[in-house]
Structures are given as C-alpha cells and as structure tokens.
Design a protein around this motif. Structure first.
Motif, PDB file in Angstrom:
ATOM      1  N   HIS A   1       0.849  -1.189   0.000  1.00 20.18           N
ATOM      2  CA  HIS A   1       0.000   0.000   0.000  1.00 20.18           C
ATOM      3  C   HIS A   1       0.882   1.236   0.000  1.00 20.18           C
ATOM      4  N   SER A   2       0.281   2.365  -0.169  1.00 19.61           N
ATOM      5  CA  SER A   2       1.050   3.603  -0.314  1.00 19.61           C
ATOM      6  C   SER A   2       1.936   3.913   0.890  1.00 19.61           C
ATOM      7  N   ASN A   3       1.615   3.385   2.066  1.00 17.56           N
ATOM      8  CA  ASN A   3       2.437   3.624   3.257  1.00 17.56           C
ATOM      9  C   ASN A   3       3.456   2.518   3.520  1.00 17.56           C
ATOM     10  N   SER A   4       3.526   1.534   2.630  1.00 17.05           N
ATOM     11  CA  SER A   4       4.510   0.457   2.790  1.00 17.05           C
ATOM     12  C   SER A   4       5.918   1.025   2.701  1.00 17.05           C
ATOM     13  N   VAL A   5       6.803   0.575   3.558  1.00 16.58           N
ATOM     14  CA  VAL A   5       8.195   1.025   3.512  1.00 16.58           C
ATOM     15  C   VAL A   5       8.805   0.684   2.160  1.00 16.58           C
ATOM     16  N   SER A   6       8.428  -0.474   1.599  1.00 12.28           N
ATOM     17  CA  SER A   6       9.004  -0.896   0.324  1.00 12.28           C
ATOM     18  C   SER A   6       8.571  -0.010  -0.840  1.00 12.28           C
ATOM     19  N   ARG A   7       7.564   0.808  -0.663  1.00 11.61           N
ATOM     20  CA  ARG A   7       7.120   1.721  -1.724  1.00 11.61           C
ATOM     21  C   ARG A   7       7.631   3.136  -1.501  1.00 11.61           C
ATOM     22  N   SER A   8       8.511   3.324  -0.562  1.00 15.44           N
ATOM     23  CA  SER A   8       9.117   4.629  -0.326  1.00 15.44           C
ATOM     24  C   SER A   8      10.630   4.487  -0.425  1.00 15.44           C
ATOM     25  N   ALA A   9      11.158   4.884  -1.573  1.00 18.65           N
ATOM     26  CA  ALA A   9      12.592   4.730  -1.798  1.00 18.65           C
ATOM     27  C   ALA A   9      13.420   5.505  -0.776  1.00 18.65           C
ATOM     28  N   ARG A  10      12.946   6.661  -0.381  1.00 15.77           N
ATOM     29  CA  ARG A  10      13.691   7.449   0.611  1.00 15.77           C
ATOM     30  C   ARG A  10      13.838   6.696   1.933  1.00 15.77           C
ATOM     31  N   LYS A  11      12.821   5.905   2.276  1.00 16.97           N
ATOM     32  CA  LYS A  11      12.893   5.097   3.497  1.00 16.97           C
ATOM     33  C   LYS A  11      13.656   3.800   3.268  1.00 16.97           C
ATOM     34  N   THR A  12      13.487   3.211   2.103  1.00 17.40           N
ATOM     35  CA  THR A  12      14.003   1.865   1.837  1.00 17.40           C
ATOM     36  C   THR A  12      15.505   1.815   1.581  1.00 17.40           C
ATOM     37  N   ILE A  13      16.067   2.814   0.916  1.00 12.80           N
ATOM     38  CA  ILE A  13      17.470   2.729   0.484  1.00 12.80           C
ATOM     39  C   ILE A  13      18.424   2.478   1.654  1.00 12.80           C
ATOM     40  N   LYS A  14      18.158   3.091   2.796  1.00  9.57           N
ATOM     41  CA  LYS A  14      19.061   2.878   3.938  1.00  9.57           C
ATOM     42  C   LYS A  14      19.038   1.416   4.393  1.00  9.57           C
TER      43      LYS A  14
ATOM     44  N   HIS B   1      18.441  -1.150   2.319  1.00 10.94           N
ATOM     45  CA  HIS B   1      19.188  -1.855   1.276  1.00 10.94           C
ATOM     46  C   HIS B   1      20.682  -1.815   1.599  1.00 10.94           C
ATOM     47  N   ILE B   2      21.176  -0.623   1.875  1.00  9.25           N
ATOM     48  CA  ILE B   2      22.616  -0.456   2.140  1.00  9.25           C
ATOM     49  C   ILE B   2      23.029  -1.203   3.399  1.00  9.25           C
ATOM     50  N   LYS B   3      22.221  -1.110   4.434  1.00  4.53           N
ATOM     51  CA  LYS B   3      22.519  -1.815   5.692  1.00  4.53           C
ATOM     52  C   LYS B   3      22.592  -3.330   5.466  1.00  4.53           C
ATOM     53  N   LEU B   4      21.645  -3.867   4.708  1.00  2.00           N
ATOM     54  CA  LEU B   4      21.637  -5.309   4.445  1.00  2.00           C
ATOM     55  C   LEU B   4      22.820  -5.716   3.575  1.00  2.00           C
ATOM     56  N   ILE B   5      23.131  -4.922   2.565  1.00  2.00           N
ATOM     57  CA  ILE B   5      24.285  -5.224   1.697  1.00  2.00           C
ATOM     58  C   ILE B   5      25.568  -5.198   2.510  1.00  2.00           C
ATOM     59  N   ASP B   6      25.728  -4.205   3.369  1.00  2.00           N
ATOM     60  CA  ASP B   6      26.917  -4.161   4.240  1.00  2.00           C
ATOM     61  C   ASP B   6      26.982  -5.394   5.131  1.00  2.00           C
ATOM     62  N   LYS B   7      25.831  -5.832   5.630  1.00  2.00           N
ATOM     63  CA  LYS B   7      25.785  -7.007   6.508  1.00  2.00           C
ATOM     64  C   LYS B   7      26.170  -8.278   5.746  1.00  2.00           C
TER      65      LYS B   7
ATOM     66  N   ASN C   1      29.628  -4.006  -5.198  1.00  2.00           N
ATOM     67  CA  ASN C   1      29.294  -2.801  -5.950  1.00  2.00           C
ATOM     68  C   ASN C   1      28.103  -3.032  -6.878  1.00  2.00           C
ATOM     69  N   LYS C   2      28.037  -4.205  -7.477  1.00  2.00           N
ATOM     70  CA  LYS C   2      26.912  -4.517  -8.350  1.00  2.00           C
ATOM     71  C   LYS C   2      25.611  -4.558  -7.539  1.00  2.00           C
ATOM     72  N   SER C   3      25.681  -5.121  -6.345  1.00  2.00           N
ATOM     73  CA  SER C   3      24.499  -5.158  -5.474  1.00  2.00           C
ATOM     74  C   SER C   3      24.069  -3.747  -5.083  1.00  2.00           C
ATOM     75  N   LEU C   4      25.030  -2.912  -4.733  1.00  2.00           N
ATOM     76  CA  LEU C   4      24.711  -1.520  -4.392  1.00  2.00           C
ATOM     77  C   LEU C   4      24.100  -0.804  -5.596  1.00  2.00           C
ATOM     78  N   SER C   5      24.692  -1.012  -6.756  1.00  2.00           N
ATOM     79  CA  SER C   5      24.174  -0.377  -7.967  1.00  2.00           C
ATOM     80  C   SER C   5      22.736  -0.792  -8.244  1.00  2.00           C
ATOM     81  N   ARG C   6      22.457  -2.072  -8.104  1.00  2.00           N
ATOM     82  CA  ARG C   6      21.095  -2.554  -8.359  1.00  2.00           C
ATOM     83  C   ARG C   6      20.104  -2.025  -7.330  1.00  2.00           C
ATOM     84  N   SER C   7      20.518  -1.927  -6.087  1.00  2.00           N
ATOM     85  CA  SER C   7      19.624  -1.383  -5.067  1.00  2.00           C
ATOM     86  C   SER C   7      19.292   0.086  -5.354  1.00  2.00           C
ATOM     87  N   TYR C   8      20.315   0.841  -5.734  1.00  2.00           N
ATOM     88  CA  TYR C   8      20.058   2.233  -6.096  1.00  2.00           C
ATOM     89  C   TYR C   8      19.172   2.323  -7.339  1.00  2.00           C
TER      90      TYR C   8
END
Length: 135
Positions: free
Chosen positions: A44-57, A59-65, A81-88
C-alpha cells in the motif's frame, strides 16, 4: 524447518526481512528460482518498500551485513558494488513512480557510481534529468 534453522525472519529490521532470510538459507542450502507466485503480500502507499527514501538505507545496511566479514556473501565481496548499484536502481525506479524525480536522479547517479561501465546506468540519469527539466 529450514527457516527456523537460520533463525527465521529478523523482525528487528524495518524492511527487507525476506531478503536477509533467503540469503541466510542460500548460504547452506540449494535454492532455485520459481516463476510461479507462491505467496502474495499487500503493498500500500504507506509500505516502507514503496518509499525509496525510506528503503534505500535498509538496502545499504543489508548489503553491508551480507558482504561483511561474517556475512553470507563475504566470499563474493567483489560483487558488492553490483548489489549496491542494483539497489540504487530499484530505488530510482520507485522514486520515479512516486514522482520524486530529484531523489530518483540521485539514486540513478549513485547506481552509475557503483557500475560506471554500464551504458544503461549512464542513460537513466540523463533521461531523468530531461524529465525533471520538463516539469
């Protein structure tokens, strides 16, 4: 049983709990891709996965982990780097769908930074810049 074996979904994460779980499973078990939908979930419109501004951090945290010293993909750290690129890239598309063109452009440029030899990654910021200039 396998999901329990890897500790299940990390409910302390605000997003991407499934990615973390599947990657943990893949470290020790054979997995494969299945095209058929096996489950559904509501977005739904309030899902974290539908808000890139909320989600990107997340993505990066999980990739670092996962690429960190005790991560499931540590031995494949050259692909970080490829994973980071795809997440962005994913967040750029979501931002564009949300009509957040400046953030979409920022994510597209970040994606290009991590994969500078990709023509597709080069063209996306240019397309977004043109779209932004038209508004």
């Amino acid at each position: 049983d396998i999901i329990k074996k890897v500790g299940g979904f990390d409910i302390t994460q605000k997003a991407l709990q499934d990615w973390d779980c599947w990657l943990s499973i893949a470290k020790n078990e054979m997995i494969d891709y299945c095209e058929a939908p096996l489950t559904y979930y509501r977005v739904h419109s309030n899902s974290v996965s539908r808000s890139a501004r909320k989600t990107i951090k997340y993505h990066i945290k999980l990739i670092d982990k996962i690429y960190g010293p005790s991560g499931v993909a540590f031995e494949f750290k050259k692909s970080k780097n490829k994973s980071l690129s795809r997440s962005y890239s994913i967040c750029s598309v979501i931002s564009e769908q949300e009509n957040d063109l400046l953030f979409s452009l920022k994510c597209a440029i970040s994606s290009l930074y991590y994969e500078p030899n990709s023509l597709r990654k080069l063209l996306r910021p240019l397309k977004l810049l043109l779209s932004y200039m038209r508004t």
